[in-house]
Design an enzyme around this catalytic site. Structure first.
Site, short mmCIF file in Angstrom:
data_model
loop_
_atom_site.label_atom_id
_atom_site.label_comp_id
_atom_site.label_asym_id
_atom_site.label_seq_id
_atom_site.Cartn_x
_atom_site.Cartn_y
_atom_site.Cartn_z
N ASP A 201 -4.84 -44.52 46.91
CA ASP A 201 -6.00 -43.98 47.59
C ASP A 201 -6.82 -45.18 48.09
OD1 ASP A 201 -8.16 -42.23 48.30
OD2 ASP A 201 -9.13 -42.75 46.41
N ASP A 203 -10.73 -45.00 49.29
CA ASP A 203 -12.13 -45.00 48.87
C ASP A 203 -12.25 -45.02 47.35
OD1 ASP A 203 -12.36 -44.68 51.57
OD2 ASP A 203 -13.67 -42.93 51.50
#
Length: 415
Positions: A201, A203
């Site tokens: 991922d 963020d």
């Protein structure tokens, strides 16, 4: 050596063959190992097993050898002579020696083998005792313990046999939460050394920021966007609906804000080291994000990532429209992209590693061979294979059996 010269399998000592365990202790210095085996060579013994460890400048050297045959014409016993000679050599080196008689090799290891990696900051004696007891309670035996790193966390690896990986994981996961350490349990075997694909991922994982909040700060709606983001990451809102609601608040922003946001993005500590080390080892690395290609494309170029996929902010006439284009990268989309990246990379899903922090990462974490919850929300920590709760992304390397010394050695050869 030709095939005809290879000793037959029957040459391996059986349980009834007399053997000697020779143990040497003392201050480490060059020449100890060579000196011991030079001493043993005079008795024509065969080496069955060797183990050597150096801790804070003190060496423990163990050699399992076949018992010597009596020398022709000797009046004493060959084993007695060997014992006396080894003790005399050890004394001359200011070392201690212990020699234990027995039969055969180590007892066979139990079926089911796993690597249990523990990250502590610090790692206490109480914690280590609890982990060892939990392993024993599953029927597992600790065959070896090895330190992977001493900073920024203490990382140690237990080689365990006699217990199934899934059983160990189910017992040690709640233990880790109670003890305040991170524990990863992975199956032993050649696949651990095989080429892997690592997908992250973006963020709050690869980077410290939530990109949409950086855009929102320029639009003056940071508080509203942050609240919707938090609810979505807790799993309280449908991700796609929340994405459209947040992006709509950005409508009218000048496209020049994209470059400003790119400059504001902060990599997570250890992110660059993680990616660079993985790439050096031949791993392929990708990112999937519920954020925006306007940022992930720049990260892909900067870090040399093999794969990247995210949502795309629509820009018309130099302005953000408040809409996204193309297929939405949501919770299910991340898992789908992991499978797609793995197929393109030629890597089985069992050899993939996924790293994420939010509820929309859960499908991806559960699809991967190893799902790592990185400083994640409680719902994610509970569902992932393992969790890392320190702010250094490169600690994930230890879960793959890569030591800090290997990382530093690679860093000194950066071109």
């Amino acid at each position: 050596m030709s095939a005809s010269q290879i000793p037959p399998a029957t040459a391996v000592p059986g349980d009834d063959v007399p053997t000697l365990l020779v143990k040497i202790f003392g201050k480490d210095r060059p020449g100890i190992t060579a000196g011991l085996f030079d001493t043993l060579a005079a008795y024509s013994v065969d080496v069955v097993d060797i183990e050597q460890v150096v801790t804070r400048g003190r060496i423990t050297l163990c050699a399992l050898v076949t018992a010597p045959s009596p020398a022709e014409g000797s009046t004493g016993t060959a084993e007695g002579d060997l014992r006396a000679t080894v003790h005399s050599w050890a004394e001359s080196m200011s070392l201690q020696a212990e020699i234990i008689s027995g039969r055969g090799d180590n007892r066979p290891r139990g079926t089911g083998r796993s690597h249990v990696t523990v990250l502590g900051h610090p790692l206490t004696a109480e914690t280590t005792a609890a982990i060892a007891a939990a392993i024993t309670a599953t029927g597992g035996n600790i065959d070896r313990i090895f330190r992977l790193a001493k900073y920024p966390v203490t990382a140690v690896e237990f080689a365990v046999s006699g217990a199934q990986t899934a059983s160990l994981r189910s017992v040690l996961a709640p233990e880790a939460a109670q003890l305040g350490v991170d524990i990863a349990v992975v199956a032993a075997g050649l696949q651990r050394r095989a080429q892997r694909l690592v997908v992250m991922d973006v963020d709050s994982t690869l980077i410290q920021d939530e990109v949409i909040e950086l855009f929102a700060a320029h639009a003056g709606c940071e508080a509203e966007v942050a609240e919707v983001t938090a609810a979505a990451m807790r799993g309280e809102l449908d991700f796609e609906q929340s994405l459209h609601a947040r992006v709509e608040l950005l409508g009218g922003l000048d496209a020049s804000v994209v470059e400003a946001v790119r400059k504001e993005v902060r990599l997570t500590p250890g992110a660059r080291t993680l990616v660079r080390t993985l790439k050096r080892l031949g791993y392929q690395v990708g990112v999937v994000s519920g954020g925006f290609t306007q940022v992930t494309d720049a990260l892909q170029e900067e870090l040399g990532l093999d794969f990247a996929s995210a949502n795309t902010l629509e820009i018309i006439d130099g302005k953000l429209t408040g809409r996204v284009t193309g297929e939405i990268v949501d919770r299910a989309g991340k898992a789908r992209l992991l499978r797609s990246f793995a197929q393109q990379a030629g890597v089985p899903l069992a050899q993939t590693v996924a790293i994420g922090d939010g509820a929309n990462d859960l499908d991806m974490l559960n699809t991967a061979g190893l799902g790592v919850a990185f400083n994640a929300k409680p719902v994610v920590r509970e569902a992932a294979h393992t969790a890392v709760n320190v702010p250094f992304l490169d600690t994930v390397l230890y879960l793959l059996g890569i030591t800090r010394e290997e990382v530093e050695a690679a860093e000194t050869h950066v071109g």
